[in-house]
Design an enzyme around this catalytic site. Structure first.
Site, PDB file in Angstrom:
ATOM      1  N   GLY A  28      54.453  21.163  31.244  1.00 37.74           N
ATOM      2  CA  GLY A  28      53.610  22.192  30.637  1.00 37.74           C
ATOM      3  C   GLY A  28      54.442  23.326  30.055  1.00 37.74           C
ATOM      4  N   ALA A  32      57.458  23.949  20.730  1.00 39.57           N
ATOM      5  CA  ALA A  32      57.585  23.000  19.613  1.00 39.57           C
ATOM      6  C   ALA A  32      58.444  21.788  19.960  1.00 39.57           C
ATOM      7  CB  ALA A  32      58.155  23.720  18.388  1.00 39.57           C
ATOM      8  N   HIS A  34      58.372  20.095  22.905  1.00 40.70           N
ATOM      9  CA  HIS A  34      57.444  19.135  23.504  1.00 40.70           C
ATOM     10  C   HIS A  34      56.579  18.484  22.418  1.00 40.70           C
ATOM     11  CE1 HIS A  34      57.889  22.074  26.994  1.00 40.70           C
ATOM     12  NE2 HIS A  34      58.188  20.933  27.581  1.00 40.70           N
ATOM     13  N   GLY A 144      63.215  14.076  25.731  1.00 35.89           N
ATOM     14  CA  GLY A 144      63.938  14.967  24.829  1.00 35.89           C
ATOM     15  C   GLY A 144      65.440  14.911  25.080  1.00 35.89           C
ATOM     16  N   ASP A 147      67.553  17.486  27.437  1.00 42.14           N
ATOM     17  CA  ASP A 147      67.972  17.258  28.818  1.00 42.14           C
ATOM     18  C   ASP A 147      68.783  15.961  28.852  1.00 42.14           C
ATOM     19  OD1 ASP A 147      66.463  19.495  30.292  1.00 42.14           O
ATOM     20  OD2 ASP A 147      64.988  18.625  28.946  1.00 42.14           O
ATOM     21  N   GLN A 150      69.358  13.947  32.040  1.00 43.43           N
ATOM     22  CA  GLN A 150      68.069  13.360  32.440  1.00 43.43           C
ATOM     23  C   GLN A 150      67.784  12.085  31.642  1.00 43.43           C
ATOM     24  OE1 GLN A 150      64.414  15.738  33.398  1.00 43.43           O
ATOM     25  NE2 GLN A 150      63.865  15.218  31.324  1.00 43.43           N
TER      26      GLN A 150
HETATM   27  P1  AMP Z   1      59.900  19.762  30.546  1.00 43.83           P
HETATM   28  O1  AMP Z   1      58.491  20.226  30.357  1.00 43.83           O
HETATM   29  O2  AMP Z   1      60.918  20.843  30.512  1.00 43.83           O
HETATM   30  O3  AMP Z   1      60.037  18.846  31.749  1.00 43.83           O
HETATM   31  O4  AMP Z   1      60.232  18.855  29.288  1.00 43.83           O
HETATM   32  C1  AMP Z   1      59.433  17.749  28.968  1.00 43.83           C
HETATM   33  C2  AMP Z   1      60.130  16.926  27.922  1.00 43.83           C
HETATM   34  O5  AMP Z   1      60.322  17.707  26.741  1.00 43.83           O
HETATM   35  C3  AMP Z   1      61.517  16.449  28.381  1.00 43.83           C
HETATM   36  O6  AMP Z   1      61.702  15.105  27.964  1.00 43.83           O
HETATM   37  C4  AMP Z   1      62.425  17.404  27.665  1.00 43.83           C
HETATM   38  O7  AMP Z   1      63.718  16.884  27.430  1.00 43.83           O
HETATM   39  C5  AMP Z   1      61.682  17.614  26.363  1.00 43.83           C
HETATM   40  N1  AMP Z   1      62.122  18.847  25.689  1.00 43.83           N
HETATM   41  C6  AMP Z   1      62.280  20.066  26.253  1.00 43.83           C
HETATM   42  N2  AMP Z   1      62.777  20.945  25.353  1.00 43.83           N
HETATM   43  C7  AMP Z   1      62.950  20.253  24.209  1.00 43.83           C
HETATM   44  C8  AMP Z   1      63.447  20.609  22.897  1.00 43.83           C
HETATM   45  N3  AMP Z   1      63.858  21.845  22.595  1.00 43.83           N
HETATM   46  N4  AMP Z   1      63.484  19.636  21.952  1.00 43.83           N
HETATM   47  C9  AMP Z   1      63.073  18.365  22.242  1.00 43.83           C
HETATM   48  N5  AMP Z   1      62.589  17.980  23.438  1.00 43.83           N
HETATM   49  C10 AMP Z   1      62.538  18.911  24.414  1.00 43.83           C
END
Ligand code: AMP
Length: 276
Positions: A28, A32, A34, A144, A147, A150
């Site tokens: 959550g 942009a 996500h 993404g 990370d 990850q």
């Molecule tokens: P999170 O909500 O932080 O767990 O991220 C969810 C997904 O969004 C993960 O696969 C992240 O790597 C990806 N994500 C987070 N920030 C970015 C970004 N700036 N550009 C692309 N994907 C992202």
């Protein structure tokens, strides 16, 4: 767009939907970055499921689980606008019912870098994503590049545990000044926010130095100097994209990775080396 809060409800809703099925897991506080994952999922899938779950298992003691930004109504509106078909927004008890005790151990690939700074982090990530893959059974999992470790850990999990799922990695979305978008950027005050792009600048400097065949140790020192006194660098390195083992010389596929603290906020970034 449908919102499912239980595993049983989600399974009923998924049944009979058009294939292929894509899963976009998130915690959550959507930005942009996500939504780029959602757009990539929408472009390749018949049905897009996004999950919104702040996973306590991937936070260490004293980390920001309690204060992690949460705004489900705004997330729901963003996901609907992005063309998501089903949002899975389970409660803590739905994912971790009383007596829950089984976790995924990721081994060496998750031991260094983020794994060294946050010892239980990747086990927590791998456990929740394994559970989500079992619940949703997606054809495609979208992650993404932001990370990077990850992505390496989860690609390993998918291979090692034989999930019939294709992993797609989406390039990092950045602010105009280069800072990678992150839900944690919201913690930065204006001075820290102004300095935060030095992390990406250091990564770019390291790439430039390595591509001119500088010795890695010296290249890292020169790149690290770009952070000045505004940020505290935790690591800067060149690693193999699959194993996350350190490399001495630039080759593909690799990541140039870095982490730094600006005030109390710890930020990560990386550059993908897909070819030379
Ligand atoms: P999170 O909500 O932080 O767990 O991220 C969810 C997904 O969004 C993960 O696969 C992240 O790597 C990806 N994500 C987070 N920030 C970015 C970004 N700036 N550009 C692309 N994907 C992202």
């Amino acid at each position: 767009m449908l919102v499912a809060t239980t595993i049983a409800q989600l399974r009923v809703e998924i049944a009979g939907r058009p294939a292929p099925l894509a899963l976009v897991p998130t915690m959550g506080a959507l930005h942009a970055g996500h939504l780029e994952l959602v757009a990539a999922a929408r472009a390749q899938a018949g049905t897009v499921v996004a999950s919104v779950f702040v996973n306590p298992l991937q936070f260490g003691p004293g980390e920001d689980f309690e204060r992690y930004p949460r705004d489900f109504e705004s997330d729901r509106a963003e996901l609907a606008a992005g063309g998501v078909d089903i949002v899975f927004a389970p409660s803590l008890e739905e994912i971790y019912p009383p007596g829950f005790s089984t976790t995924v151990v990721v081994g060496r690939i998750g031991a260094a870098y983020e794994g060294a700074a946050r010892p239980s982090h990747f086990s927590g990530v791998a456990t929740v994503v394994t559970k989500l893959l079992n619940i949703v059974r997606p054809d495609n999992l979208l992650l993404g590049q932001k990370d990077a470790q990850q992505t390496a850990v989860l690609r390993r999990v998918v291979r090692d545990l034989a999930f019939p799922t294709r992993v797609a990695i989406v390039p990092t979305v950045r602010a105009a000044d280069g800072l990678a978008l992150s839900s944690r950027n919201a913690y930065l005050n204006s001075e820290q926010r102004a300095h935060a792009p030095t992390l990406f600048a250091a990564l770019e400097k390291l790439r430039a130095e390595l591509s001119q065949d500088s010795a890695k140790h010296d290249a890292i020192e020169r790149a690290a100097a770009l952070l000045g006194s505004s940020g505290r660098l935790e690591y800067l390195d060149l690693v193999d994209a699959d194993s996350f083992e350190p490399l001495e010389q630039l080759r593909a596929p690799a990541f140039i990775i870095g982490a730094a603290r600006f005030g109390a906020t710890r930020l990560l970034d990386n550059i993908w080396i897909g070819s030379l």
